[in-house]
Design a protein around this motif. Structure first.
Motif, short mmCIF file in Angstrom:
data_model
loop_
_atom_site.label_atom_id
_atom_site.label_comp_id
_atom_site.label_asym_id
_atom_site.label_seq_id
_atom_site.Cartn_x
_atom_site.Cartn_y
_atom_site.Cartn_z
N ILE A 172 -12.59 -29.19 -13.57
CA ILE A 172 -13.22 -28.19 -14.45
C ILE A 172 -12.44 -26.88 -14.41
N ALA A 173 -11.85 -26.57 -13.28
CA ALA A 173 -11.08 -25.32 -13.16
C ALA A 173 -9.82 -25.35 -14.03
N ASP A 174 -9.33 -26.53 -14.35
CA ASP A 174 -8.17 -26.66 -15.24
C ASP A 174 -8.66 -26.55 -16.68
N ARG A 175 -8.55 -25.37 -17.24
CA ARG A 175 -9.12 -25.09 -18.57
C ARG A 175 -8.50 -25.90 -19.69
N THR A 176 -7.41 -26.60 -19.43
CA THR A 176 -6.80 -27.43 -20.47
C THR A 176 -7.34 -28.86 -20.47
N SER A 177 -8.11 -29.21 -19.44
CA SER A 177 -8.62 -30.58 -19.33
C SER A 177 -9.83 -30.78 -20.24
N SER B 5 -13.11 -29.88 -18.51
CA SER B 5 -13.36 -28.43 -18.49
C SER B 5 -13.90 -27.97 -19.84
N LYS B 6 -13.31 -28.48 -20.90
CA LYS B 6 -13.77 -28.11 -22.25
C LYS B 6 -15.21 -28.56 -22.48
N TYR C 199 -17.54 -29.10 -20.18
CA TYR C 199 -18.39 -28.29 -19.31
C TYR C 199 -18.63 -26.91 -19.91
N ARG C 200 -17.57 -26.27 -20.35
CA ARG C 200 -17.69 -24.92 -20.92
C ARG C 200 -18.40 -24.93 -22.27
N ARG C 201 -18.20 -25.99 -23.04
CA ARG C 201 -18.89 -26.12 -24.33
C ARG C 201 -20.40 -26.24 -24.09
#
Length: 91
Positions: A39-44, A47-48, A50-52
């Motif tokens: 999740i910390a890797d914002r390009t994964s 992560s997208k 989770y943040r969405r």
């Protein structure tokens, strides 16, 4: 780690109800440190997702806050003002 479409949907759903990463990991049987790192890797994709999920719920909360502020709720007005300042700080 590679996540299935179903896992990504579940992660997005769980994030939308602000479930902690450690709890999401338990439910999906994924080591918490691995999920947290992914999740910390914002390009994964994870992560997208989770943040969405988080952002979608934030939109709903801000919308409700604005409705309450517009009818005069002092706390909602204060929170809406803080949201505006946060928004301007992010510009």
């Amino acid at each position: 780690m590679n996540y299935s479409d179903n896992e990504l949907k579940q992660i997005e759903k769980f994030a939308s109800i602000y479930l902690k990463i450690s709890d999401i990991a338990v439910i999906l049987d994924i080591p918490a440190d691995v999920l947290r790192e992914d999740i910390a890797d914002r390009t994964s994709e994870v992560s997208k997702a989770y943040r969405r999920g988080k952002a979608g719920s934030k939109v709903k909360l801000h919308s409700q806050e604005m409705m309450l502020a517009q009818v005069g709720s002092p706390l909602a007005i204060e929170n809406a003002h803080r949201n505006l300042l946060d928004m301007e700080d992010d510009e």
